[in-house]
Design an enzyme around this catalytic site. Structure first.
Site, PDB file in Angstrom:
ATOM      1  N   ARG A 199     -17.420 -51.152 -51.247  1.00 18.92           N
ATOM      2  CA  ARG A 199     -17.616 -49.694 -51.332  1.00 18.92           C
ATOM      3  C   ARG A 199     -17.859 -49.353 -52.791  1.00 18.92           C
ATOM      4  NH1 ARG A 199     -14.183 -44.902 -48.507  1.00 18.92           N
ATOM      5  NH2 ARG A 199     -15.414 -45.782 -46.806  1.00 18.92           N
ATOM      6  N   CYS A 213     -16.657 -37.957 -39.528  1.00 21.69           N
ATOM      7  CA  CYS A 213     -16.364 -39.334 -39.959  1.00 21.69           C
ATOM      8  C   CYS A 213     -14.961 -39.474 -40.537  1.00 21.69           C
ATOM      9  CB  CYS A 213     -17.403 -39.771 -40.988  1.00 21.69           C
ATOM     10  SG  CYS A 213     -17.467 -38.682 -42.418  1.00 21.69           S
ATOM     11  N   GLN A 264     -20.139 -46.740 -40.701  1.00 22.85           N
ATOM     12  CA  GLN A 264     -19.820 -45.474 -40.033  1.00 22.85           C
ATOM     13  C   GLN A 264     -20.874 -45.172 -38.972  1.00 22.85           C
ATOM     14  OE1 GLN A 264     -17.055 -43.343 -40.737  1.00 22.85           O
ATOM     15  NE2 GLN A 264     -17.752 -42.595 -38.759  1.00 22.85           N
ATOM     16  N   ASP A 268     -19.189 -33.400 -41.954  1.00 23.72           N
ATOM     17  CA  ASP A 268     -18.525 -34.234 -42.960  1.00 23.72           C
ATOM     18  C   ASP A 268     -18.112 -33.290 -44.091  1.00 23.72           C
ATOM     19  OD1 ASP A 268     -17.681 -36.338 -44.611  1.00 23.72           O
ATOM     20  OD2 ASP A 268     -19.708 -36.979 -45.153  1.00 23.72           O
ATOM     21  N   ARG A 272     -14.664 -47.762 -35.508  1.00 25.97           N
ATOM     22  CA  ARG A 272     -14.942 -48.484 -36.760  1.00 25.97           C
ATOM     23  C   ARG A 272     -14.468 -49.925 -36.654  1.00 25.97           C
ATOM     24  NH1 ARG A 272     -15.541 -45.775 -41.564  1.00 25.97           N
ATOM     25  NH2 ARG A 272     -16.032 -47.858 -42.324  1.00 25.97           N
ATOM     26  N   HIS A 311     -23.805 -45.069 -45.425  1.00 22.61           N
ATOM     27  CA  HIS A 311     -22.530 -45.517 -44.846  1.00 22.61           C
ATOM     28  C   HIS A 311     -22.838 -46.170 -43.488  1.00 22.61           C
ATOM     29  CE1 HIS A 311     -18.377 -45.989 -44.337  1.00 22.61           C
ATOM     30  NE2 HIS A 311     -17.953 -44.747 -44.254  1.00 22.61           N
TER      31      HIS A 311
HETATM   32  N1   CP Z   1     -14.883 -42.608 -42.659  1.00 23.93           N
HETATM   33  C1   CP Z   1     -14.477 -43.418 -43.672  1.00 23.93           C
HETATM   34  O1   CP Z   1     -15.211 -44.284 -44.156  1.00 23.93           O
HETATM   35  O2   CP Z   1     -13.186 -43.224 -44.038  1.00 23.93           O
HETATM   36  P1   CP Z   1     -12.490 -43.845 -45.329  1.00 23.93           P
HETATM   37  O3   CP Z   1     -13.139 -43.225 -46.514  1.00 23.93           O
HETATM   38  O4   CP Z   1     -11.044 -43.473 -45.190  1.00 23.93           O
HETATM   39  O5   CP Z   1     -12.694 -45.327 -45.311  1.00 23.93           O
HETATM   40  N1  NVA Z   2     -19.490 -38.237 -47.481  1.00 23.79           N
HETATM   41  C1  NVA Z   2     -18.142 -38.715 -47.638  1.00 23.79           C
HETATM   42  C2  NVA Z   2     -17.822 -39.703 -46.566  1.00 23.79           C
HETATM   43  C3  NVA Z   2     -16.440 -40.255 -46.580  1.00 23.79           C
HETATM   44  C4  NVA Z   2     -16.212 -41.288 -45.530  1.00 23.79           C
HETATM   45  C5  NVA Z   2     -17.962 -39.317 -49.011  1.00 23.79           C
HETATM   46  O1  NVA Z   2     -18.874 -40.025 -49.461  1.00 23.79           O
HETATM   47  O2  NVA Z   2     -16.946 -39.076 -49.645  1.00 23.79           O
END
Ligand code: CP
Ligand code: NVA
Length: 301
Positions: free
Chosen positions: A102, A260, A132, A220, A288, A129
């Site tokens: 990430r 999400c 997701q 989101d 997930r 993502h």
């Molecule tokens: N939806 C998602 O990726 O959640 P986290 O940021 O908690 O991993």
């Molecule tokens: N759009 C959000 C998604 C989190 C899972 C972010 O990038 O923070």
């Protein structure tokens, strides 16, 4: 050749369907199926940003497949603060069998994939993502029995989640609509990626019109990780772009509500909708685990 999953479009639609099918099997036979697939294998997880779902679902998923996890973060590495991403990847690839990362910058994932020599999986970047998106489309299939021809409406910024879920859903035949304030929609180059797909992606700033007849209403956060300095400004800009009963009333009577997570209650959505009868949010979060296990089986099995 090593296969990576940096974008939801790294798998062809037919391959995505195979992963979703495997995810269904893994879900039904949780604890039994494929429990030795990753035996003797180590999966490195690297997080530059916070995470609950991704961290826990990958950790549990790897262990359920018989493998082990090594967790790294921006605070316990010197990546970006001295060590170059190419050097990091060259080393991790000699210890681990896959790298789940990430990051802020999608280009860091591309550098990792070039130098690691092992599968690299995008666990969220500023751009995309894809894990997701896999969970999202599985949830839509489970709740609706199909995705082809469904109207899937995303309310909020054309962000990483909107990009990946939109492109994956469109590649499988959905009519995806992003309702965003002007200037906050999907980037043009991402819209262009949908050309030639069996479904489509459209963009509007009229959120109420977008919600009409929706089979899926998805939202989101207004403030993604890394955008915290813009919080006050974004709260004003996105105030009309909340998923609420006003939009539910416009949608199909059997609409499902998706998010999400993590959600900011009272901003893009309220608790009542998250726990209401239309909510698919908890199933979506659970999925997930199953899709990521299926993805790991595909890339490493
Ligand atoms: N939806 C998602 O990726 O959640 P986290 O940021 O908690 O991993
Ligand atoms: N759009 C959000 C998604 C989190 C899972 C972010 O990038 O923070």
């Amino acid at each position: 050749m090593v296969q990576h999953y940096l974008s939801e479009l790294d798998l062809e639609p037919a391959e995505t369907r195979e992963v979703l099918e495997l995810a269904r099997t893994l879900k039904m036979e949780r604890g039994h199926a494929f429990r030795d697939t990753l035996r003797g294998k180590h999966i490195a997880l690297y997080f530059e940003k916070p995470s609950v779902r991704t961290r826990v679902s990958f950790t549990v998923g790897v262990q359920e497949l018989g493998g082990q996890v090594v967790e790294l973060s921006a605070t316990n590495t010197k990546l970006g603060k001295g060590e170059h991403v190419e050097d990091f990847a060259s080393v991790i690839g000699r210890y681990a069998h896959a790298l789940v990362a990430r990051v802020f910058d999608q280009s860091a994932l591309h550098a990792m994939s070039r130098y690691a020599g092992i599968p690299v999986i995008n666990a969220l970047s500023d751009d995309r993502h894809p894990c997701q998106a896999l969970a999202d489309v599985l949830t839509i299939f489970e709740r609706k029995g199909r995705i082809e021809g469904l109207k899937v409406v995303f309310v909020g910024e054309g962000n990483n989640v909107a990009t990946s879920t939109g492109l994956l859903a469109a590649s499988l035949g959905a009519q995806f609509v992003v309702a965003s304030p002007s200037g906050y929609g999907l980037r043009g180059d991402r819209l262009a990626e949908a050309k030639g797909m069996s479904g489509s992606i459209a963009q509007t700033s009229d959120v109420v019109a977008a919600a009409q007849g929706a089979d899926v209403l998805y939202t989101d956060t207004w403030i993604s990780m890394g955008q915290e300095a813009e919080t006050a400004e974004r709260r004003k800009i996105f105030a009309e772009y909340r998923l609420d009963t006003r939009l539910l009333d416009e949608a199909a009577s059997d609409v499902i509500v998706m998010h999400c997570l993590p959600a900011v209650r009272g901003e893009e959505i309220d608790r009542d909708l998250m726990y209401g009868k239309h909510s698919a949010i908890w199933q979506q979060a659970e999925n997930r685990l199953h899709v990521q296990k299926a993805l790991l089986c595909r890339l490493l099995g």
